[in-house]
Scaffold this motif. Structure first.
Motif, PDB file in Angstrom:
ATOM      1  N   GLU A 137       0.828  -1.203   0.000  1.00  0.00           N
ATOM      2  CA  GLU A 137       0.000   0.000   0.000  1.00  0.00           C
ATOM      3  C   GLU A 137       0.869   1.262   0.000  1.00  0.00           C
ATOM      4  OE1 GLU A 137      -3.978   0.938   2.264  1.00  0.00           O
ATOM      5  OE2 GLU A 137      -2.272   1.235   3.617  1.00  0.00           O
ATOM      6  N   LEU A 138       1.904   1.279   0.819  1.00  0.00           N
ATOM      7  CA  LEU A 138       2.818   2.421   0.880  1.00  0.00           C
ATOM      8  C   LEU A 138       3.490   2.657  -0.472  1.00  0.00           C
ATOM      9  CD1 LEU A 138       4.204   4.635   2.533  1.00  0.00           C
ATOM     10  CD2 LEU A 138       5.884   2.921   3.238  1.00  0.00           C
ATOM     11  N   LEU A 139       3.896   1.587  -1.125  1.00  0.00           N
ATOM     12  CA  LEU A 139       4.497   1.712  -2.451  1.00  0.00           C
ATOM     13  C   LEU A 139       3.494   2.330  -3.430  1.00  0.00           C
ATOM     14  CD1 LEU A 139       6.720   1.211  -4.536  1.00  0.00           C
ATOM     15  CD2 LEU A 139       5.805  -1.117  -4.807  1.00  0.00           C
ATOM     16  N   GLY A 140       2.247   1.866  -3.385  1.00  0.00           N
ATOM     17  CA  GLY A 140       1.213   2.419  -4.266  1.00  0.00           C
ATOM     18  C   GLY A 140       0.980   3.896  -4.017  1.00  0.00           C
ATOM     19  N   PHE A 141       0.930   4.298  -2.750  1.00  0.00           N
ATOM     20  CA  PHE A 141       0.761   5.719  -2.421  1.00  0.00           C
ATOM     21  C   PHE A 141       1.929   6.543  -2.963  1.00  0.00           C
ATOM     22  CE2 PHE A 141      -1.949   4.575   1.472  1.00  0.00           C
ATOM     23  CZ  PHE A 141      -3.125   4.884   0.823  1.00  0.00           C
ATOM     24  N   THR A 142       3.128   6.006  -2.827  1.00  0.00           N
ATOM     25  CA  THR A 142       4.315   6.698  -3.324  1.00  0.00           C
ATOM     26  C   THR A 142       4.232   6.857  -4.839  1.00  0.00           C
ATOM     27  OG1 THR A 142       5.612   5.800  -1.490  1.00  0.00           O
ATOM     28  CG2 THR A 142       6.838   6.641  -3.384  1.00  0.00           C
ATOM     29  N   GLN A 143       3.821   5.819  -5.524  1.00  0.00           N
ATOM     30  CA  GLN A 143       3.689   5.879  -6.975  1.00  0.00           C
ATOM     31  C   GLN A 143       2.610   6.876  -7.392  1.00  0.00           C
ATOM     32  OE1 GLN A 143       3.078   1.661  -7.303  1.00  0.00           O
ATOM     33  NE2 GLN A 143       5.151   1.313  -8.088  1.00  0.00           N
ATOM     34  N   MET A 144       1.504   6.913  -6.657  1.00  0.00           N
ATOM     35  CA  MET A 144       0.441   7.881  -6.962  1.00  0.00           C
ATOM     36  C   MET A 144       0.966   9.302  -6.778  1.00  0.00           C
ATOM     37  SD  MET A 144      -2.524   6.455  -7.873  1.00  0.00           S
ATOM     38  CE  MET A 144      -3.892   7.465  -7.332  1.00  0.00           C
ATOM     39  N   ALA A 157       1.216   2.422 -10.109  1.00  0.00           N
ATOM     40  CA  ALA A 157       0.360   2.445  -8.920  1.00  0.00           C
ATOM     41  C   ALA A 157      -0.819   1.500  -9.110  1.00  0.00           C
ATOM     42  CB  ALA A 157      -0.128   3.865  -8.650  1.00  0.00           C
ATOM     43  N   GLU A 158      -1.393   1.513 -10.298  1.00  0.00           N
ATOM     44  CA  GLU A 158      -2.507   0.596 -10.570  1.00  0.00           C
ATOM     45  C   GLU A 158      -2.062  -0.859 -10.407  1.00  0.00           C
ATOM     46  OE1 GLU A 158      -5.693  -0.715 -14.003  1.00  0.00           O
ATOM     47  OE2 GLU A 158      -4.315   0.925 -14.429  1.00  0.00           O
ATOM     48  N   SER A 159      -0.916  -1.196 -10.951  1.00  0.00           N
ATOM     49  CA  SER A 159      -0.395  -2.564 -10.809  1.00  0.00           C
ATOM     50  C   SER A 159      -0.164  -2.918  -9.345  1.00  0.00           C
ATOM     51  CB  SER A 159       0.910  -2.723 -11.591  1.00  0.00           C
ATOM     52  OG  SER A 159       0.682  -2.585 -12.963  1.00  0.00           O
ATOM     53  N   THR A 160       0.385  -1.967  -8.608  1.00  0.00           N
ATOM     54  CA  THR A 160       0.653  -2.198  -7.190  1.00  0.00           C
ATOM     55  C   THR A 160      -0.646  -2.395  -6.414  1.00  0.00           C
ATOM     56  OG1 THR A 160       2.714  -0.947  -7.306  1.00  0.00           O
ATOM     57  CG2 THR A 160       1.718  -1.203  -5.118  1.00  0.00           C
ATOM     58  N   PHE A 161      -1.639  -1.541  -6.668  1.00  0.00           N
ATOM     59  CA  PHE A 161      -2.911  -1.684  -5.957  1.00  0.00           C
ATOM     60  C   PHE A 161      -3.652  -2.948  -6.396  1.00  0.00           C
ATOM     61  CE2 PHE A 161      -2.788   3.137  -5.331  1.00  0.00           C
ATOM     62  CZ  PHE A 161      -2.265   3.009  -4.044  1.00  0.00           C
ATOM     63  N   ASN A 162      -3.450  -3.367  -7.624  1.00  0.00           N
ATOM     64  CA  ASN A 162      -4.039  -4.630  -8.066  1.00  0.00           C
ATOM     65  C   ASN A 162      -3.418  -5.792  -7.283  1.00  0.00           C
ATOM     66  OD1 ASN A 162      -5.827  -6.113  -9.589  1.00  0.00           O
ATOM     67  ND2 ASN A 162      -4.427  -6.349 -11.298  1.00  0.00           N
ATOM     68  N   ALA A 214      -9.351   1.525  -7.829  1.00  0.00           N
ATOM     69  CA  ALA A 214     -10.299   2.292  -8.643  1.00  0.00           C
ATOM     70  C   ALA A 214      -9.855   3.742  -8.783  1.00  0.00           C
ATOM     71  CB  ALA A 214     -11.693   2.211  -8.032  1.00  0.00           C
ATOM     72  N   ARG A 215      -9.307   4.312  -7.744  1.00  0.00           N
ATOM     73  CA  ARG A 215      -8.819   5.691  -7.830  1.00  0.00           C
ATOM     74  C   ARG A 215      -7.682   5.811  -8.832  1.00  0.00           C
ATOM     75  NH1 ARG A 215      -8.865   7.136  -1.352  1.00  0.00           N
ATOM     76  NH2 ARG A 215     -11.135   7.333  -1.177  1.00  0.00           N
ATOM     77  N   ALA A 216      -6.770   4.830  -8.830  1.00  0.00           N
ATOM     78  CA  ALA A 216      -5.674   4.849  -9.800  1.00  0.00           C
ATOM     79  C   ALA A 216      -6.222   4.713 -11.220  1.00  0.00           C
ATOM     80  CB  ALA A 216      -4.674   3.732  -9.495  1.00  0.00           C
ATOM     81  N   GLN A 217      -7.219   3.874 -11.392  1.00  0.00           N
ATOM     82  CA  GLN A 217      -7.827   3.711 -12.713  1.00  0.00           C
ATOM     83  C   GLN A 217      -8.526   4.993 -13.147  1.00  0.00           C
ATOM     84  OE1 GLN A 217     -10.143   0.304 -11.510  1.00  0.00           O
ATOM     85  NE2 GLN A 217      -8.773  -1.133 -12.558  1.00  0.00           N
ATOM     86  N   ALA A 218      -9.260   5.604 -12.235  1.00  0.00           N
ATOM     87  CA  ALA A 218      -9.993   6.834 -12.561  1.00  0.00           C
ATOM     88  C   ALA A 218      -9.033   7.964 -12.920  1.00  0.00           C
ATOM     89  CB  ALA A 218     -10.895   7.238 -11.392  1.00  0.00           C
ATOM     90  N   GLN A 219      -7.927   8.060 -12.209  1.00  0.00           N
ATOM     91  CA  GLN A 219      -6.968   9.131 -12.495  1.00  0.00           C
ATOM     92  C   GLN A 219      -6.299   8.955 -13.850  1.00  0.00           C
ATOM     93  OE1 GLN A 219      -4.274  10.381  -9.467  1.00  0.00           O
ATOM     94  NE2 GLN A 219      -5.856  10.459  -7.907  1.00  0.00           N
TER      95      GLN A 219
END
Length: 102
Positions: free
Chosen positions: A13-20, A28-33, A50-55
């Protein structure tokens, strides 16, 4: 950290936030997946995905991810509804947004 703890949901999750934050939305989408795979019964990871996809402008994918989150039981679905209503409103799909409110 991700290489040391690739199956730790908090690290992923932290990695995904950093990527976002770095606007690296595809990664980020791959990480959150991956986070969804690690925690399939939780709504939080699906909201982040979903937020990464929407962005990225992938409204249909985000809508599908939010809809999947709504099928989970025993979870607080309020954040899912709030995000999904916002998504529909931004897509100018007011009938769908209104239906979610009712």
């Amino acid at each position: 950290l991700d290489r040391v703890n690739p199956k730790n949901p908090q690290v992923v999750e932290l990695l995904g936030f950093t990527q976002m934050a770095a606007r690296n939305l595809g990664n980020a989408e791959s990480t959150f997946n991956r986070l969804v795979t690690l925690a399939p019964t939780l709504t939080g990871p699906r909201v982040l995905l979903a937020r990464a996809q929407a962005q990225q402008g992938r409204t249909n994918d985000a809508r599908a991810t939010y809809t999947q989150a709504l099928t989970l039981t025993g979870q607080n679905l309020v954040p899912v509804y709030i995000d999904l209503i916002g998504l529909e409103a931004r897509a100018r799909n007011m009938p769908a947004a209104t239906a979610l409110v009712n």
